[in-house]
Design an enzyme around this catalytic site. Structure first.
Site, PDB file in Angstrom:
ATOM      1  NE  ARG A   1     -38.962 -22.065  35.501  1.00 29.94           N
ATOM      2  CZ  ARG A   1     -38.145 -22.975  35.271  1.00 29.94           C
ATOM      3  NH1 ARG A   1     -36.989 -23.096  36.012  1.00 29.94           N
ATOM      4  NH2 ARG A   1     -38.576 -24.088  34.432  1.00 29.94           N
TER       5      ARG A   1
ATOM      6  CG  ASP B   1     -34.504 -17.044  41.153  1.00 26.61           C
ATOM      7  OD1 ASP B   1     -34.916 -18.135  40.861  1.00 26.61           O
ATOM      8  OD2 ASP B   1     -33.684 -16.477  40.780  1.00 26.61           O
TER       9      ASP B   1
ATOM     10  CE1 TYR C   1     -37.034  -9.730  37.118  1.00 26.00           C
ATOM     11  CE2 TYR C   1     -36.362  -9.501  34.757  1.00 26.00           C
ATOM     12  CZ  TYR C   1     -36.819 -10.355  35.734  1.00 26.00           C
ATOM     13  OH  TYR C   1     -37.554 -11.576  35.562  1.00 26.00           O
TER      14      TYR C   1
ATOM     15  NE  ARG D   1     -30.725 -12.485  43.450  1.00 24.60           N
ATOM     16  CZ  ARG D   1     -30.898 -13.532  43.930  1.00 24.60           C
ATOM     17  NH1 ARG D   1     -31.643 -14.475  43.275  1.00 24.60           N
ATOM     18  NH2 ARG D   1     -30.119 -14.033  44.669  1.00 24.60           N
TER      19      ARG D   1
END
Length: 250
Positions: A49, A51, A109, A202
């Protein structure tokens, strides 16, 4: 037939990857289109997933269809029914046992920060804006503490679906480059691991920004990892600076 999809999207106008009632999501849009093409309800499985607001340059999904398509025709048919902020770049026919999530071996990422007094309008959707000076060398030094297998409780959402918070980060690079379009320095946090918890990247980046501003020291980072105390971690960085860059498979 089982098809592997390589997907890109601008996450700004999506409520994340996962299907949600009355909300526009990436999985929801792909499910709508592929169900239309296969004349039945299908399930689109993603590698993981993302966000709301998070982008993807290399998201991967798979879907099993009854109707026969060549990869090129399927790609064109999907894209012809999607809005322009979501695209399937490549379609491959794969073995039935390929699973976008469970076959994945790792992900990278990338988090982008424009470090300047003003942010270009061309970057506002894709990078976080930090006006205060950031010490790239200090952040690079701090990055080494995040590499390895750790319990990431301090750097994940309290509502995370996973009870097991242990994950392995295999590489973490911090770099800075001058971008002509931004007319400014862009700092990039590139983090690779075997798996990630919700908000983990994050939260790590938010902590690194505090390090770069001289607000957090190395000892605090090590204590946060060792104790799982969320109060020792930095604020979670905004979603729009984050991009899922690549998913790795054998």
């Amino acid at each position: 037939m089982n098809f592997k999809l390589l997907i890109q999207y601008d996450g700004t106008d999506f409520s994340g990857w996962q299907v949600q009632d009355n909300r526009r999501t990436v999985q929801g849009e792909l499910t709508r289109v592929l169900s239309l093409l296969d004349n039945r309800e299908v399930y689109v499985c993603g590698s993981g997933r993302t966000d709301a607001g998070v982008h993807a340059e290399g998201q991967v999904a798979n879907v099993k269809l009854i109707k026969k398509f060549t990869p090129e025709k399927l790609r064109n048919a999907i894209n012809g029914n999607l809005q322009r902020d979501l695209r399937v770049l490549k379609v491959e026919e794969v073995s039935d046992d390929f699973h976008a999530r469970f076959s994945a071996r790792g992900k990278t990422y990338l988090y982008r920060v424009v470090n300047a007094p003003v942010i270009s309008p061309f970057w506002t959707r894709y990078a976080h804006h930090e006006t205060r000076p950031l010490d790239t060398e200090r952040m690079s030094e701090a990055a080494k503490f995040f590499v390895g297998e750790h319990d990431w409780t301090a750097f994940s959402s309290a509502q995370s679906d996973s009870e097991n918070k242990i994950r392995r980060v295999t590489d973490f690079e911090v770099s800075s480059r001058y971008d002509e379009r931004a007319a400014a320095q862009i700092i990039e946090f590139r983090i690779t691991g075997e798996g990630f918890l919700r908000y983990m990247v994050r939260s790590i980046v938010g902590t690194m920004l505090e390090v770069g501003r001289g607000e957090k020291d190395f000892d605090t980072i090590q204590r946060a990892i060792a104790t799982g105390d969320r109060k020792l971690a930095g604020a979670t960085a905004p979603a729009h600076g984050l991009t899922l860059l690549k998913v790795y498979y054998e």
